[in-house]
Design an enzyme around this catalytic site. Sequence first.
Site, PDB file in Angstrom:
ATOM      1  N   PRO A  84       0.850  -1.184   0.000  1.00 40.38           N
ATOM      2  CA  PRO A  84       0.000   0.000   0.000  1.00 40.38           C
ATOM      3  C   PRO A  84       0.886   1.235   0.000  1.00 40.38           C
ATOM      4  CG  PRO A  84      -0.003  -1.056   2.165  1.00 40.38           C
ATOM      5  CD  PRO A  84       0.975  -1.794   1.327  1.00 40.38           C
ATOM      6  N   TYR A  86       0.880   5.852  -0.404  1.00 42.31           N
ATOM      7  CA  TYR A  86       0.076   7.068  -0.463  1.00 42.31           C
ATOM      8  C   TYR A  86       0.979   8.227  -0.834  1.00 42.31           C
ATOM      9  CZ  TYR A  86       1.881   7.969   4.258  1.00 42.31           C
ATOM     10  OH  TYR A  86       2.700   8.175   5.346  1.00 42.31           O
ATOM     11  N   ASP A 115      -3.416   4.741  -2.165  1.00 40.30           N
ATOM     12  CA  ASP A 115      -4.526   5.307  -1.401  1.00 40.30           C
ATOM     13  C   ASP A 115      -4.870   6.626  -2.072  1.00 40.30           C
ATOM     14  OD1 ASP A 115      -5.085   6.063   2.165  1.00 40.30           O
ATOM     15  OD2 ASP A 115      -6.319   6.375   0.374  1.00 40.30           O
ATOM     16  N   ARG A 163      -4.667  -3.118   1.288  1.00 42.30           N
ATOM     17  CA  ARG A 163      -4.238  -4.531   1.341  1.00 42.30           C
ATOM     18  C   ARG A 163      -5.390  -5.440   0.987  1.00 42.30           C
ATOM     19  NH1 ARG A 163      -1.883  -2.564   6.275  1.00 42.30           N
ATOM     20  NH2 ARG A 163       0.296  -2.029   5.891  1.00 42.30           N
ATOM     21  N   ASP A 188       5.455  -2.953   3.319  1.00 41.78           N
ATOM     22  CA  ASP A 188       5.286  -1.504   3.357  1.00 41.78           C
ATOM     23  C   ASP A 188       6.441  -0.841   2.632  1.00 41.78           C
ATOM     24  OD1 ASP A 188       3.910  -1.314   6.741  1.00 41.78           O
ATOM     25  OD2 ASP A 188       3.039  -1.872   4.806  1.00 41.78           O
ATOM     26  N   ASP A 189       6.196   0.369   2.132  1.00 37.72           N
ATOM     27  CA  ASP A 189       7.212   0.955   1.260  1.00 37.72           C
ATOM     28  C   ASP A 189       8.377   1.575   2.005  1.00 37.72           C
ATOM     29  OD1 ASP A 189       5.117   3.822   0.222  1.00 37.72           O
ATOM     30  OD2 ASP A 189       5.840   3.162   2.172  1.00 37.72           O
ATOM     31  N   ASP A 190       8.334   1.645   3.327  1.00 38.68           N
ATOM     32  CA  ASP A 190       9.486   2.230   3.999  1.00 38.68           C
ATOM     33  C   ASP A 190      10.357   1.209   4.741  1.00 38.68           C
ATOM     34  OD1 ASP A 190       7.515   3.810   6.681  1.00 38.68           O
ATOM     35  OD2 ASP A 190       7.535   1.780   5.859  1.00 38.68           O
ATOM     36  N   GLU A 277      -2.827  -7.524  12.232  1.00 37.19           N
ATOM     37  CA  GLU A 277      -2.346  -8.773  11.648  1.00 37.19           C
ATOM     38  C   GLU A 277      -3.188  -9.950  12.132  1.00 37.19           C
ATOM     39  OE1 GLU A 277      -0.533  -6.627  13.363  1.00 37.19           O
ATOM     40  OE2 GLU A 277       0.782  -5.715  11.859  1.00 37.19           O
ATOM     41  N   HIS A 304      12.066  -2.867  10.273  1.00 38.55           N
ATOM     42  CA  HIS A 304      10.936  -1.953  10.185  1.00 38.55           C
ATOM     43  C   HIS A 304      11.455  -0.518  10.282  1.00 38.55           C
ATOM     44  CE1 HIS A 304       7.101  -0.008  11.220  1.00 38.55           C
ATOM     45  NE2 HIS A 304       6.542  -1.054  10.670  1.00 38.55           N
ATOM     46  N   THR A 305      12.203  -0.114   9.249  1.00 41.45           N
ATOM     47  CA  THR A 305      12.724   1.252   9.224  1.00 41.45           C
ATOM     48  C   THR A 305      11.593   2.206   8.892  1.00 41.45           C
ATOM     49  OG1 THR A 305      13.358   0.694   6.964  1.00 41.45           O
ATOM     50  CG2 THR A 305      15.105   0.745   8.592  1.00 41.45           C
TER      51      THR A 305
END
Lengths: 327, 313
Positions: A84, A86, A115, A163, A188-190, A277, A304-305
């Site tokens: 996802p 945005y 989004d 998602r 996630d993109d980060d 989750e 998980h940065t």
Amino acid sequence: MLRRRNLLTTLLIALPWALLLTLWHQYPTTPLLNGTSALRDEGLPSCVRQQQSIRATPKVIQNYVYSRPPPWSDSLPTIFVITPTYTRPVQKAELTRLANTFLHVQNLHWVVVEDSPRRTNLVSNLLEKAGLNFTHLNVETPKSLKLGLSWIPSHTPRGTLQRNLGLHWLRDSFSNTAPPEGVVYFADDDNTYSLELFEEMRYTRRVSVWPVAFVGGLRYESPKVSPAGKVVGWKTVFDPNRPFAIDMAGFAISIKLILEKPQASFKLEGVKGGYQETSLLKDLVTMDGLEPKAANCTKVLVWHTRTERPTLVNEGKRGFTDPRVEV
Amino acid sequence: MIPIPLPHYIFPSPRHFIPPPGHFTPFPCSFSPLFSPHPPHSSPHPPPIYPLPPPLHLYPPANIFMPPLPAPPRPVQKAELVRLSQTLLHVRALHWVVVEDAPAPTALVGGLLAASGVPFTHLHAPTPPEIRRRPGDPPWLRPRGVEQRNRALQWLRDTRPPGEAAVVYFADDDNTYSLRLFEEMRSTRGVSVWPVGLVGGLRFERPLVAGGRVVGFHTAWKPERPFPLDMAGFAVALPLLRARPAARFDPAAERGYLESSLLGGLVTPAQLEPKADNCTQVLVWHTRTEKPKLRQEEQLQRQGRGSDPRIEV
């Protein structure tokens, strides 16, 4: 005579306004981040669009893309990665470095769900230029959900609708055809993903799990694995009694299981912080059905940065930089 | 007013591409439109590039050296280097010079470099304690990475064969680089420049170009600097660095003047070479990674129950 003239006059006055209204509806003038209206024509598969661009007047396209994903293999299970995303200043940067990572993974299909009310040019162009196999979807989170179901902003489940749309697309695509061997992973993109992670998850039979760094206020959270190789609990400080005390980046689900259980999706209502989750996994598997990966959950392969929000203080009210330049 | 019926859609038909199963198709559709192993005859492209590993002699050899800036050990160091290595692995003829701010090379970085597949050199140069940033200092307080970058410059001048046509780029480990950037900088003859995204409080900073030459800089923060650029916004040709052996970063430079302290000894602003379509495209972003919140970890460590330190994060 008079009546006809009145009718004509009314029509002539109303017609341009009607045309303007239809135009405004299709091409919104509310500026998006990059200042251009972002409508994409839909329905054309991206294959066709590329063909058309080659038949157009040749312009010098310099070959900057030296990388491409490894050739698709028949025998290797596919990894469907649902991301996802945005619109925000760092979006293009995040998706660029994620694409650079995915270009190394064989048989990866990237499902990017924006989004937004329409697919943006920024993401469309990025996906086309990247060279990956992709699917580009979008669904806008309604404002009422964005503001949060609970008054605590951190408990708002983010990316849920997106998602779910990714899962919906998967179920839709393979409703009539035989599904390939493969897994679904929510990326996630980060975050940061090592290449080894994708090979660990590739052969998941039901749901596989592994440690994730920098979540829950710890160096890493991980499932607790018994010497027999079964998951028996969770090594977390934050609510370890959750049915699935694991981060979104810490599990992958096999496609077969997703298709077997068509009702399983992320819930929006009544989901406490940290339970997003669980809202999906409880309909798919129980704890003893989990497969621990990453050397019985002793190696950290995903971090998980989070990326800092850039301070654009010098843009001022009217913008200092050219809005036509895409960032 | 006649109401016009507005089209209504929730889930639009997606754009997607799934390759035909099985064989490798040469049809351009399978790959990025910018690259095809069998280009149409009418295309004016240069000859195609073959799949990895690419033959190094196809283009004028121009190795790119990149001394990045791993700061003193911080939790996200491994993650940053992992994702940087994933980008660098795509760039051909690249040599990664990693200089650690540590008294000796660490096993974490060494192991990561060896496993990454990128050709590398692993150096170290500790920052003197009086200049080193103390916990609680804001990140911009003291210049960072000066000793490390100077150490890399020294290594380049000492060890590389004279006359090697190479390009040197200073790449911090938390920035984001597109693959096109590396190809843009490959043709640097002196010092080349391009826009950098998300820096200086702006969406992007860039040099202003007219007639193919740099005539000014579009920045809002300290625009009076001789070279108001970010470290990620320029690359230097190695022969130029060798021709000016005194050029180095000045540890005593004021905040924001670090780049100028090096570039001032190399070129004048009028000699800068603009890249990225006359500096109109953003190919590098000055992203910064948040410091992860490790409150529970610290609590556990105070109780003697911290996470297993043998598990590398």
